[in-house]
Write a protein that holds these residues in place. Structure first.
Motif, mmCIF file in Angstrom:
data_model
loop_
_atom_site.group_PDB
_atom_site.id
_atom_site.type_symbol
_atom_site.label_atom_id
_atom_site.label_comp_id
_atom_site.label_asym_id
_atom_site.label_seq_id
_atom_site.Cartn_x
_atom_site.Cartn_y
_atom_site.Cartn_z
ATOM 1 N N ALA A 462 0.826 -1.209 0.000
ATOM 2 C CA ALA A 462 0.000 0.000 0.000
ATOM 3 C C ALA A 462 0.860 1.259 0.000
ATOM 4 C CB ALA A 462 -0.917 0.008 1.218
ATOM 5 N N PHE A 463 0.554 2.157 -0.918
ATOM 6 C CA PHE A 463 1.173 3.491 -0.944
ATOM 7 C C PHE A 463 0.156 4.465 -0.357
ATOM 8 C CE2 PHE A 463 3.335 1.070 -4.177
ATOM 9 C CZ PHE A 463 4.671 1.436 -4.027
ATOM 10 N N VAL A 464 0.536 5.101 0.750
ATOM 11 C CA VAL A 464 -0.406 5.896 1.534
ATOM 12 C C VAL A 464 -0.013 7.362 1.515
ATOM 13 C CG1 VAL A 464 -1.331 6.279 3.848
ATOM 14 C CG2 VAL A 464 -0.927 3.935 3.029
ATOM 15 N N VAL A 465 -0.969 8.220 1.176
ATOM 16 C CA VAL A 465 -0.781 9.666 1.252
ATOM 17 C C VAL A 465 -1.534 10.156 2.489
ATOM 18 C CG1 VAL A 465 -1.131 11.890 0.137
ATOM 19 C CG2 VAL A 465 -0.642 9.852 -1.252
ATOM 20 N N PRO A 466 -0.824 10.725 3.489
ATOM 21 C CA PRO A 466 -1.516 11.159 4.706
ATOM 22 C C PRO A 466 -2.282 12.465 4.499
ATOM 23 C CG PRO A 466 0.816 11.640 4.866
ATOM 24 C CD PRO A 466 0.630 10.886 3.581
ATOM 25 N N ARG A 467 -3.271 12.666 5.325
ATOM 26 C CA ARG A 467 -4.002 13.930 5.302
ATOM 27 C C ARG A 467 -3.088 15.058 5.792
ATOM 28 N NH1 ARG A 467 -10.290 12.830 7.147
ATOM 29 N NH2 ARG A 467 -10.626 11.040 5.758
ATOM 30 N N VAL A 468 -3.349 16.248 5.318
ATOM 31 C CA VAL A 468 -2.523 17.402 5.679
ATOM 32 C C VAL A 468 -2.527 17.583 7.198
ATOM 33 C CG1 VAL A 468 -2.263 19.892 5.468
ATOM 34 C CG2 VAL A 468 -2.976 18.547 3.481
ATOM 35 N N GLY A 469 -1.319 17.694 7.741
ATOM 36 C CA GLY A 469 -1.182 17.921 9.166
ATOM 37 C C GLY A 469 -1.310 16.685 10.018
ATOM 38 N N VAL A 470 -1.469 15.511 9.376
ATOM 39 C CA VAL A 470 -1.613 14.259 10.128
ATOM 40 C C VAL A 470 -0.411 13.369 9.839
ATOM 41 C CG1 VAL A 470 -3.026 12.206 10.516
ATOM 42 C CG2 VAL A 470 -4.119 14.405 10.019
ATOM 43 N N ALA A 471 0.161 12.828 10.879
ATOM 44 C CA ALA A 471 1.287 11.902 10.726
ATOM 45 C C ALA A 471 0.776 10.465 10.853
ATOM 46 C CB ALA A 471 2.356 12.182 11.780
ATOM 47 N N VAL A 472 1.098 9.629 9.878
ATOM 48 C CA VAL A 472 0.747 8.213 9.963
ATOM 49 C C VAL A 472 2.019 7.394 9.766
ATOM 50 C CG1 VAL A 472 -1.624 8.527 9.152
ATOM 51 C CG2 VAL A 472 0.207 8.091 7.494
ATOM 52 N N SER A 473 2.050 6.214 10.361
ATOM 53 C CA SER A 473 3.204 5.332 10.215
ATOM 54 C C SER A 473 2.758 4.043 9.538
ATOM 55 C CB SER A 473 3.817 5.007 11.574
ATOM 56 O OG SER A 473 2.968 4.143 12.313
ATOM 57 N N PRO A 474 3.658 3.381 8.812
ATOM 58 C CA PRO A 474 3.290 2.115 8.171
ATOM 59 C C PRO A 474 2.750 1.084 9.161
ATOM 60 C CG PRO A 474 5.340 2.929 7.240
ATOM 61 C CD PRO A 474 5.019 3.821 8.402
ATOM 62 N N ASP A 475 3.407 0.929 10.305
ATOM 63 C CA ASP A 475 2.966 -0.077 11.276
ATOM 64 C C ASP A 475 1.563 0.218 11.801
ATOM 65 O OD1 ASP A 475 5.303 -1.469 10.989
ATOM 66 O OD2 ASP A 475 6.252 -0.661 12.798
ATOM 67 N N GLU A 476 1.293 1.496 12.053
ATOM 68 C CA GLU A 476 -0.032 1.854 12.565
ATOM 69 C C GLU A 476 -1.108 1.599 11.516
ATOM 70 O OE1 GLU A 476 -2.114 4.667 11.682
ATOM 71 O OE2 GLU A 476 -3.602 3.974 13.142
ATOM 72 N N VAL A 477 -0.805 1.931 10.267
ATOM 73 C CA VAL A 477 -1.770 1.722 9.188
ATOM 74 C C VAL A 477 -2.069 0.232 9.020
ATOM 75 C CG1 VAL A 477 -2.084 1.831 6.679
ATOM 76 C CG2 VAL A 477 -1.257 3.839 7.926
ATOM 77 N N LEU A 478 -1.034 -0.589 9.006
ATOM 78 C CA LEU A 478 -1.235 -2.029 8.822
ATOM 79 C C LEU A 478 -1.996 -2.626 10.000
ATOM 80 C CD1 LEU A 478 2.227 -3.058 7.316
ATOM 81 C CD2 LEU A 478 0.090 -2.568 6.117
ATOM 82 N N GLY A 479 -1.703 -2.155 11.204
ATOM 83 C CA GLY A 479 -2.439 -2.621 12.374
ATOM 84 C C GLY A 479 -3.915 -2.259 12.292
ATOM 85 N N TRP A 480 -4.198 -1.063 11.809
ATOM 86 C CA TRP A 480 -5.577 -0.617 11.630
ATOM 87 C C TRP A 480 -6.302 -1.512 10.626
ATOM 88 C CZ3 TRP A 480 -8.613 1.203 7.636
ATOM 89 C CH2 TRP A 480 -9.742 1.941 7.970
#
Length: 524
Positions: A462-480
């Motif tokens: 997955a290639f993820v573009v975060p929302r403006v002003g929001v920090a996301v991490s690969p591990d958190e995204v996959l866990g979600w």
């Protein structure tokens, strides 16, 4: 229909009883069920369904792992004249609810004790649907729902023979779920006569014989398990050996203990066996392997023969929309044909290769695969627009796959128009995964592609573009993701990017992303 081919699935089971009444139909955990016993138990289910108010044409959901009881329940649904709507055991509650809603099911047969999974509890995410269903618990604690014994008691004094006798070859038998590019599950409406005809032809092509002992790793909720395993064994008089969960030790123990002769599966299954120490297991009974769902290297076919001991290895190609089969190699084809192609159309099916304008392309040139013939589905249940988009006025089904025909008429699949990728034999659809991931509060855009994986063939990247002003991490995204979709759909990798590559029309250039994902995965 050919007089030698039963016109319906219940007729096929009755023929099995007449021919092999005391032979073993199913063996599981040391329990052996004969064809007569299987038919008698299916009749009890049919009577109970009718006694519960199920009428011919009603859809009955079945959400449970591979087991003897699953086979009994499915045969009972058919014998009641109802339409089977099996649900993927890996679906989350929301996914299962959507499938049951799509089918318009009013009855659900399920379990509450599979791998600590309670499917009824999972459906609590949709209380309105759950409240509308007559829920029958085949295994596990029934709670406030109907236990299996109480359910069967509903059939006391009920006669199901008219419902079974009135079935015809053209009557619907199943709603089997697939997904399209919209990401919503679509139910392919299959029929009795096309089912029995397809798997008579399939059995002839691959060389399935009476007396074979067939280990089933493929899930029964899909055509690979329900049609090419359960139905094919009913038609041929082969013994089914269900395997609820794949593990090398479990499979090999069953091969040895039950003298398994037939072991189909995706290439990943055989790769797992070849990468394990099998020296302690007797594999001398193995005779036939049938594979597909991904490219099959010549070397893998050779190793399956030389190291695993299969006398015949056969490859095939099909879709849910074609009852699971369009083409198949023949069991006596040369190894190069088996490894490099998916064989020729089964009798009664046609294949064309066309360009973007729908013009036929000659041998050796790639284009979209179109299929036509008796095995093409009736349509997507309750979705005439999707049906019209898939099947043209002349009956040609657009498969969405890119393929090449050789001079002998053998088909080789080279790409997937729909961007689908296959994880250990399970179809994963990027649009569906992306739609779910866009529910993450920190994701603005996402693109999912398949990346190579040695064991599973492909996995999601997955290639993820975060929302403006929001920090996301690969591990958190996959866990979600793990909590919101079946595990084979969950991407193995996630990469946070500033933007997705787009072409001039604003579409994501997934070819670039696939190359980028493959390079990232291959890095030491």
């Amino acid at each position: 229909m050919d007089a030698e081919i039963p016109s319906t699935i219940p007729a096929a089971l009755r023929r099995a009883v007449a021919r092999w009444p005391n032979e073993v139909a199913v063996v599981e955990a040391g329990r052996r069920v004969t064809w007569t016993e299987l038919a008698d138990r299916a009749t009890a289910v049919a009577r109970a369904l009718i006694g519960s108010g199920v009428s011919p044409g009603d859809r009955v959901g079945l959400w449970a792992p591979n087991s003897t009881e699953w086979i009994v329940a499915s045969m009972g649904v058919y014998a009641a004249g109802a339409i089977l709507a099996p649900v993927n055991t890996r679906f989350t509650g929301a996914e299962g609810a959507q499938a049951l809603r799509t089918a318009g099911a009013r009855t659900l047969i399920t379990v509450t004790d599979f791998l600590d999974t309670d499917y009824v509890q999972a459906l609590a995410v949709d209380p309105e649907l759950l409240g509308s269903l007559d829920v029958v618990i085949m295994s596990g604690e029934p709670g406030k729902h109907i236990g299996w014994g109480e359910f069967l008691a509903r059939g006391a004094g009920v006669d199901h023979t008219d419902a079974e006798r009135n079935l015809t070859a053209d009557d619907p038998s199943d709603v089997i779920f697939t997904s399209g590019t919209t990401g919503r599950p679509k139910g392919a409406l299959l029929t009795h006569g096309a089912s029995t005809r397809t798997y008579t032809a399939w059995s002839d092509a691959v060389g399935l014989r009476h007396g074979d002992r067939y280990l089933v790793v493929y899930p029964f909720f899909h055509c690979a398990g329900l049609k090419s395993a359960v139905l094919a064994c009913v038609l041929r008089g082969a013994t089914l050996v269900p395997c609820p969960v794949f593990a090398v030790d479990t499979v090999m123990r069953l091969v040895q203990e039950e003298c398994v002769t037939m072991l189909p599966g995706p290439p990943a299954l055989y790769q797992s066996l070849l990468n394990a120490d099998l020296s302690g297991y007797d594999r001398s009974s193995l005779r036939l392997a049938v594979t597909g769902a991904a490219a099959v290297p010549v070397e893998l076919v050779r190793r399956m023969r030389d190291e695993l001991g299969f006398g015949s290895v056969v490859t095939a190609y099909g879709l849910t929309e074609t009852h699971g089969t369009v083409t198949a190699c023949r069991y006596d084809d040369p190894i190069e044909v088996i490894a490099n192609t998916s064989g020729r159309p089964i009798p009664g099916m046609e294949v064309r290769i066309v360009d973007r304008d729908g013009t036929d392309i000659g041998p050796g040139e790639p284009g979209e695969v179109l299929a036509r013939g008796f095995a093409v589905m009736r349509g997507y249940y309750g979705d005439p627009e999707a049906t019209a988009a898939a099947i043209d006025a002349d009956g040609w089904l657009r498969t969405g796959d890119i393929g090449v025909l050789d001079a002998a008429g053998n088909l080789r699949i080279t790409d997937r128009i729909k961007d689908m990728f296959i994880v250990g034999g399970f179809n994963a659809y990027p649009a569906e995964i992306e739609n779910t991931m866009l529910g993450h509060p920190g994701i603005a855009a996402v693109a999912v592609v398949g990346a190579p994986d040695e064991r599973l063939g492909e996995v999601g990247y997955a290639f993820v573009v975060p929302r403006v002003g929001v920090a996301v991490s690969p591990d958190e995204v996959l866990g979600w993701c793990r909590g919101r979709m079946a595990n084979y759909k969950v991407p193995r990798y996630a990469e946070v990017v500033d933007a997705l590559p787009l072409n001039r029309t604003g579409k994501v250039e997934k070819i670039r992303l696939r190359a980028r994902a493959a390079a990232a995965v291959e890095k030491p």
